[in-house]
Motif scaffolding. Structure first.
Motif, mmCIF file in Angstrom:
data_model
loop_
_atom_site.group_PDB
_atom_site.id
_atom_site.type_symbol
_atom_site.label_atom_id
_atom_site.label_comp_id
_atom_site.label_asym_id
_atom_site.label_seq_id
_atom_site.Cartn_x
_atom_site.Cartn_y
_atom_site.Cartn_z
ATOM 1 N N GLY A 1 15.295 13.865 77.653
ATOM 2 C CA GLY A 1 14.568 14.584 77.058
ATOM 3 C C GLY A 1 15.126 15.824 76.633
ATOM 4 O O GLY A 1 15.399 16.333 75.945
ATOM 5 N N LEU A 2 15.695 16.493 78.084
ATOM 6 C CA LEU A 2 16.294 17.544 77.791
ATOM 7 C C LEU A 2 17.549 17.800 77.302
ATOM 8 O O LEU A 2 18.333 18.320 76.292
ATOM 9 N N ALA A 3 18.602 16.726 77.368
ATOM 10 C CA ALA A 3 19.881 16.283 75.912
ATOM 11 C C ALA A 3 19.597 16.612 75.317
ATOM 12 O O ALA A 3 20.190 16.960 74.163
ATOM 13 N N ARG A 4 18.331 15.945 74.894
ATOM 14 C CA ARG A 4 18.216 16.075 73.447
ATOM 15 C C ARG A 4 17.435 17.110 72.851
ATOM 16 O O ARG A 4 17.356 17.484 71.070
ATOM 17 N N CYS A 5 17.038 17.802 73.524
ATOM 18 C CA CYS A 5 16.759 19.721 73.079
ATOM 19 C C CYS A 5 17.935 20.029 72.255
ATOM 20 O O CYS A 5 18.836 20.314 72.367
ATOM 21 N N LEU A 6 17.042 21.521 71.096
ATOM 22 C CA LEU A 6 17.944 21.669 70.458
ATOM 23 C C LEU A 6 18.605 22.831 71.171
ATOM 24 O O LEU A 6 18.608 23.364 72.076
ATOM 25 N N GLY A 7 20.347 23.133 70.561
ATOM 26 C CA GLY A 7 21.006 23.739 71.764
ATOM 27 C C GLY A 7 21.573 24.841 70.447
ATOM 28 O O GLY A 7 21.619 24.418 69.519
ATOM 29 N N GLU A 8 21.561 26.241 70.708
ATOM 30 C CA GLU A 8 21.670 27.387 70.217
ATOM 31 C C GLU A 8 22.749 26.962 69.772
ATOM 32 O O GLU A 8 23.817 26.758 70.191
ATOM 33 N N HIS A 9 22.711 28.012 68.372
ATOM 34 C CA HIS A 9 24.197 27.118 68.170
ATOM 35 C C HIS A 9 25.442 28.421 67.773
ATOM 36 O O HIS A 9 26.288 28.163 67.311
ATOM 37 N N HIS A 10 25.627 29.502 68.593
ATOM 38 C CA HIS A 10 26.086 30.168 69.043
ATOM 39 C C HIS A 10 27.012 29.965 69.741
ATOM 40 O O HIS A 10 26.453 29.669 71.266
ATOM 41 N N ASP A 11 27.714 30.097 70.138
ATOM 42 C CA ASP A 11 28.732 30.667 71.480
ATOM 43 C C ASP A 11 27.985 31.442 72.787
ATOM 44 O O ASP A 11 27.884 31.973 72.692
ATOM 45 N N ASP A 12 28.029 29.823 73.415
ATOM 46 C CA ASP A 12 27.412 30.128 74.537
ATOM 47 C C ASP A 12 28.336 30.069 76.067
ATOM 48 O O ASP A 12 27.684 28.938 76.652
#
Length: 181
Positions: free
Chosen positions: A74-85
């Protein structure tokens, strides 16, 4: 240094107020495992983008509370922020092949254990890994026996070993010792 209650409230604040209150309630009554499950479910349900660093912090918290394996998909499916991280990134996937602890060349505790790369620093390349025993039936032990900080391709002198209750210490060291190449 951030204490666990502060970290827990920070995770809860990612969610809408009613859902956040549920997460805090879980902390207050000692149901951290359920709270982490609700946190990840809430991130997915509300499509809350999280940075890779926050994702790694949630993974470490789940590891400490014994629910990392259950929450990882589930954690892997969470949306990521789309800015450089720049920062931390989860590197373990279902197909990750553990390394032999003796391949690290430390001559200490990882010998006889299998090491699974887990969290990488995207700036310096250091990796936080979990060292597990191999169970008689072939699976890795449920809990890590050690946490290992290493720099792939470097000598064993750059490898640091942490005890089974030191996941946060190892993650903190990964962050604090980062030196951009």
């Amino acid at each position: 240094m951030i204490d666990e209650a502060t970290r827990w409230h920070r995770f809860a604040a990612l969610l809408p107020p009613a859902r956040a209150a549920e997460i805090v309630d879980c902390w207050d009554i000692g149901e951290q495992e359920a709270g982490l499950d609700r946190l990840v479910a809430g991130l997915l349900t509300h499509q809350v983008p999280v940075s890779e660093t926050v994702r790694a912090e949630i993974a470490v918290t789940a590891e400490i509370w014994g629910v990392r394996t259950a929450l990882a998909p589930g954690l892997a499916r969470c949306l990521g922020e789309h800015h450089d991280d720049p920062g931390l990134r989860l590197t373990e996937h279902a197909a990750t092949v553990p390394l032999s602890g003796s391949s690290l060349g430390t001559g200490t505790a990882p010998a006889g254990l299998l090491v699974v790369p887990w969290i990488a620093c995207t700036r310096c390349g250091r990796v936080l890994a979990r060292a597990h025993a191999q169970e008689p039936w072939g699976d890795l032990s449920y809990r890590a026996r050690h946490y290992v900080l290493l720099l792939p391709g470097r000598s064993s002198t750059s490898t640091e070993l942490y005890g089974p209750d030191s996941a946060w210490d190892a993650l903190t060291e990964l962050r604090m010792s980062c030196v951009d190449p």
